[in-house]
Design an enzyme around this catalytic site. Structure first.
Site, PDB file in Angstrom:
ATOM      1  N   HIS A 186       0.795  -1.097  -0.061  1.00 58.33           N
ATOM      2  CA  HIS A 186      -0.044  -0.067  -0.071  1.00 58.33           C
ATOM      3  C   HIS A 186       0.876   1.262   0.024  1.00 58.33           C
ATOM      4  O   HIS A 186       0.963   1.886  -1.060  1.00 58.33           O
ATOM      5  CB  HIS A 186      -0.955   0.198   1.170  1.00 58.33           C
ATOM      6  N   ASP A 195      -4.734  -8.541  -3.379  1.00 57.57           N
ATOM      7  CA  ASP A 195      -5.068  -8.203  -2.052  1.00 57.57           C
ATOM      8  C   ASP A 195      -6.357  -9.083  -1.621  1.00 57.57           C
ATOM      9  O   ASP A 195      -6.222 -10.131  -1.143  1.00 57.57           O
ATOM     10  CB  ASP A 195      -5.166  -6.822  -1.514  1.00 57.57           C
TER      11      ASP A 195
HETATM   12  C1  NGQ Z   1      -5.231  -7.600   6.392  1.00 53.64           C
HETATM   13  N1  NGQ Z   1      -5.890  -5.743   4.703  1.00 53.64           N
HETATM   14  O1  NGQ Z   1      -4.502  -8.081   7.167  1.00 53.64           O
HETATM   15  O2  NGQ Z   1      -5.959  -8.447   5.471  1.00 53.64           O
HETATM   16  C2  NGQ Z   1      -5.684  -6.090   6.089  1.00 53.64           C
HETATM   17  C3  NGQ Z   1      -6.588  -5.533   6.876  1.00 53.64           C
HETATM   18  C4  NGQ Z   1      -5.181  -4.753   8.827  1.00 53.64           C
HETATM   19  C5  NGQ Z   1      -5.535  -4.624   4.129  1.00 53.64           C
HETATM   20  N2  NGQ Z   1      -4.767  -4.024   4.940  1.00 53.64           N
HETATM   21  C6  NGQ Z   1      -6.217  -5.854   8.382  1.00 53.64           C
HETATM   22  N3  NGQ Z   1      -6.133  -4.377   2.839  1.00 53.64           N
HETATM   23  O3  NGQ Z   1      -4.778  -3.960   8.169  1.00 53.64           O
HETATM   24  O4  NGQ Z   1      -5.179  -4.872  10.043  1.00 53.64           O
HETATM   25 ZN    ZN Z   2      -2.873  -7.113   2.826  1.00 54.36          ZN
END
Ligand code: NGQ
Ligand code: ZN
Length: 459
Positions: free
Chosen positions: A274, A325
């Protein structure tokens, strides 16, 4: 699993050096041994009917999240955000068995192959059973991912994740995170177990991964990096949400990328997933240190993250790749188009992501994503001697393809085609998608349908 050997012939192929005509490829044990433009095809060569392109690596995947793609688009309160989506995601996580996870990943990886991704960086943090109970072997869930990769035929860059805390400064994990949690020691054991399983699996790689600066402390990062192989790639989620930047500032007085650069250091092993919220100095620090920004455009749009400063990053010659993702989309076209269009909408201008030596936007986007994907996933894709013989063929019956000059193919495909044009896909010389189909399609789709019904609709 070795690669295939043989000859392949394409009348138009996009080599590293640009488009070439009548190209004969000799593939030996899954790698390009010679590439000869302006050749006459020998009778035993496999003839590729249509424009031949490299496939690329998908730098960021959480396979299990595919099951909830499109199911979180219901307003639950006026302030729905990344964080309320995460609460829903944690609820889904609690329901998944190892068998479910394998079925979801198998269908996902087949769909990735159909989309032209032949390597996937799997950011794998669903490690334990419900309530954080251990499976009899700690690598149980990783084995499911590896099996899914092998059944589909995709190359896997397995990124077992260290996840210990719920917020900056080592805060205790939340209940919803119990299936993710490792100590540094148990993480190093998991790494060792995964390393043993992946020996002699030439399509696969093993990398290092920290969930985010929220989830690990500096001493954990230091210990892991000192202990593990110094050549492995390192992935981390970073600076995706403004709240994360603010929490990091409150904790340390520094922004996330600034903190990582100052306290750990960046280099070409790092993939910063990101990296949405950057100031100019952070843009320069990532670019100068040759780290890859892992951009996940459709997920970032879906979760309301913000717009990555891609114009400034391109000007700094920053390296970037793309990832699907949370898998709301499995399309190179949609990722790259969303990247360019986000910049256009912000700047109210056209043609944002070009370089002085590549003024065709589609060609620049495709080339940068290919190179960044290779670096982040520790592979070498692209039609070049010594690289793995992964490639795809676009459907030549589409009028834009039938009529296009080669130099227009990427722009036509990326900016004007909505249906999937990827007809055939090969991994290490082996055909995995034939006329839009995978040999496991029927079985895998049926199994996935049943898992969706069970997990999402309690049927
Ligand atoms: C994840 N996903 O770990 O799947 C993360 C969300 C977080 C993204 N960052 C959860 N898109 O960052 O705590
Ligand atoms: Zn992720």
């Amino acid at each position: 699993m070795g690669g295939q050997s043989g000859y392949y012939f394409s009348s138009q192929a996009l080599l590293e050096t640009g488009w070439e005509k009548d190209v004969l490829f000799k593939v030996c044990d899954g790698y390009f041994e010679s590439i000869q433009p302006n050749s006459t095809p020998p009778s035993h060569a496999v003839y590729l009917d249509g424009f031949m392109l490299p496939t690329m690596a998908n730098v960021h995947s959480h396979a299990f999240q595919r099951i909830m793609a499109g199911a979180a688009e219901v307003s639950l309160n006026p302030n729905d955000s990344f964080w309320s989506w995460r609460d829903l995601m944690y609820k889904v996580v609690q329901k998944l068995s190892p068998e479910d996870a394998q079925i979801i990943a198998t269908q996902l990886y087949i769909d990735m192959l159909k989309a032209g991704y032949t390597q996937v960086g799997e950011f794998h943090y669903l490690h334990h059973a419900q309530q954080g109970k251990s499976y009899s072997q700690p690598e149980e869930m990783a084995l499911r991912i590896i099996e899914a990769a092998n059944v589909s035929g995709i190359g896997l860059t397995l990124l077992p994740v260290l996840y210990s805390h719920s917020g900056f400064g080592g805060q205790s994990p939340a209940a919803g995170q119990s299936r993710f949690i490792h100590s540094t020691e148990s993480y190093l054991d998991l790494q060792e177990a995964c390393g043993k399983v992946l020996v002699d699996q030439p399509l696969h790689r093993l990398g290092i991964c920290f969930h985010s600066l929220r989830a690990v402390t500096q001493s954990q990062i230091d210990t892991v990096l000192q202990t593990l192989d110094q050549n492995r790639v390192i992935h981390i989620h970073i600076a995706e949400q403004q709240k994360e930047v603010q929490d990091c500032l409150n904790w340390s007085g520094q922004r996330p990328v600034e903190w990582l650069h100052n306290n750990v250091g960046l280099n070409d092993r790092w993939c910063l997933v990101h990296a949405t919220h950057l100031n100019q100095q952070e843009v320069k620090d990532i670019a100068k240190n040759r780290a890859v920004a892992g951009l996940c455009l459709t997920t970032e749009a879906n979760l309301g993250d913000g717009i990555f400063p891609a114009v400034a990053f391109e000007q700094a010659k920053g390296r970037w790749g793309i990832g699907s993702d949370s898998h709301v989309s499995l399309s190179i076209v949609e990722e790259l188009r969303t990247l360019e269009y986000g910049q256009r909408l912000r700047d109210q201008q056209r043609n944002r992501l070009y370089r002085p030596d590549q003024t065709r936007v589609g060609d620049n986007l495709f080339t940068q994503a290919l190179q960044g994907g290779n670096q982040a996933c520790d592979v070498r894709l692209g039609l070049k001697v010594g690289h793995r013989a992964d490639f795809m063929v676009l459907d030549s019956s589409h009028p834009f393809m039938a009529a296009s000059k080669p130099e227009d193919v990427l722009n036509r495909w990326l900016f004007a085609c909505n249906e999937n044009l990827i007809k055939d896909v090969f991994v290490a010389g082996k055909q995995v998608i034939k006329a839009f189909r995978h040999e496991q399609d029927d079985l895998s789709r049926l199994a996935f349908t049943q898992v969706i019904k069970k997990v999402m609709y309690d049927e």
